[in-house]
Design a protein around this motif. Structure first.
Motif, short mmCIF file in Angstrom:
data_model
loop_
_atom_site.label_atom_id
_atom_site.label_comp_id
_atom_site.label_asym_id
_atom_site.label_seq_id
_atom_site.Cartn_x
_atom_site.Cartn_y
_atom_site.Cartn_z
N GLU A 1 -2.76 29.07 14.41
CA GLU A 1 -1.73 29.02 13.36
C GLU A 1 -0.42 28.51 13.93
OE1 GLU A 1 -0.18 32.01 9.90
OE2 GLU A 1 -0.33 32.84 11.93
N ARG A 2 -0.04 28.96 15.12
CA ARG A 2 1.20 28.50 15.76
C ARG A 2 1.15 27.00 16.03
NH1 ARG A 2 0.93 31.29 20.15
NH2 ARG A 2 0.39 29.60 21.53
N TRP A 3 0.00 26.54 16.56
CA TRP A 3 -0.16 25.10 16.81
C TRP A 3 -0.02 24.31 15.52
CZ3 TRP A 3 -5.31 25.39 20.01
CH2 TRP A 3 -5.04 25.95 21.27
N TYR A 4 -0.64 24.80 14.45
CA TYR A 4 -0.61 24.11 13.16
C TYR A 4 0.83 23.94 12.66
CZ TYR A 4 -0.99 23.39 8.13
OH TYR A 4 -0.82 22.91 6.86
N TYR A 5 1.57 25.03 12.61
CA TYR A 5 2.93 24.94 12.09
C TYR A 5 3.86 24.16 13.02
CZ TYR A 5 1.82 27.90 8.17
OH TYR A 5 1.29 28.39 7.01
N LYS A 6 3.63 24.27 14.31
CA LYS A 6 4.43 23.53 15.27
C LYS A 6 4.24 22.02 15.06
CE LYS A 6 5.39 23.77 20.20
NZ LYS A 6 4.97 24.36 21.46
N ALA A 7 3.00 21.61 14.90
CA ALA A 7 2.70 20.20 14.69
C ALA A 7 3.16 19.73 13.31
CB ALA A 7 1.20 19.96 14.84
N LYS A 8 2.97 20.56 12.32
CA LYS A 8 3.32 20.19 10.94
C LYS A 8 4.82 19.95 10.79
CE LYS A 8 2.75 21.62 6.21
NZ LYS A 8 2.27 22.59 5.27
N ARG A 9 5.62 20.74 11.49
CA ARG A 9 7.08 20.62 11.40
C ARG A 9 7.65 19.46 12.22
NH1 ARG A 9 7.09 26.55 12.63
NH2 ARG A 9 6.88 27.54 10.61
N SER A 10 6.87 18.93 13.12
CA SER A 10 7.37 17.93 14.06
C SER A 10 7.18 16.51 13.54
CB SER A 10 6.64 18.08 15.40
OG SER A 10 7.03 17.05 16.27
N PRO A 11 8.14 15.63 13.82
CA PRO A 11 7.95 14.21 13.48
C PRO A 11 6.87 13.57 14.34
CG PRO A 11 10.05 14.53 14.59
CD PRO A 11 9.46 15.89 14.38
N ASN A 12 6.60 14.16 15.51
CA ASN A 12 5.54 13.67 16.40
C ASN A 12 4.65 14.85 16.79
OD1 ASN A 12 3.88 12.66 18.40
ND2 ASN A 12 5.49 11.42 19.32
N PRO A 13 3.61 15.13 15.99
CA PRO A 13 2.77 16.32 16.24
C PRO A 13 2.13 16.33 17.62
CG PRO A 13 2.28 15.38 14.10
CD PRO A 13 3.21 14.43 14.78
N TYR A 14 1.72 15.19 18.11
CA TYR A 14 1.07 15.14 19.43
C TYR A 14 2.02 15.65 20.51
CZ TYR A 14 -1.36 13.33 23.53
OH TYR A 14 -1.98 13.21 24.74
N ASP A 15 3.25 15.15 20.53
CA ASP A 15 4.22 15.61 21.53
C ASP A 15 4.55 17.09 21.36
OD1 ASP A 15 4.32 13.16 22.74
OD2 ASP A 15 6.25 12.58 21.89
#
Length: 106
Positions: free
Chosen positions: A57-71
């Protein structure tokens, strides 16, 4: 490829489907649970490993909020945050000692 890149690739593989396809209201919890029950190849050891619901869940929201999910999913940033929190804790500790009238070196 660095361990940071391998870690980001694994994390992106785990949550990529959620990022790339719409999730109906109320389905996210179920999908996160299913992902947390799967075995994934650990990028450091190569052994099968499960990642907890809260982690996925943390990974999901972290990536979702970021303009560059991979980074956003790279290990390096998490390591730096842990080090930062540790340093801030030590700084607060030494600040409290110093404000009590004792010196840090004593």
């Amino acid at each position: 490829m660095s361990i940071h890149q391998k870690t980001a690739e694994l994390r992106f593989a785990v949550i990529g489907e959620l990022l790339n396809s719409p999730v109906a209201k109320g389905e996210l919890c179920l999908k996160l649970k299913v992902l947390s029950e799967k075995l994934w190849k650990d990028p450091r050891t190569g052994t099968p490993k499960k990642y907890g619901y809260a982690t996925v869940e943390r990974w999901y929201y972290k990536a979702k909020r970021s303009p560059n999910p991979y980074d956003a999913l790279m290990l390096k940033k998490e390591v730096m945050m842990v080090e930062f929190k540790f340093l801030m804790k030590r700084l607060r500790h030494f600040s409290r000692i110093n404000t009590r009238g004792t010196h840090v070196g004593q």
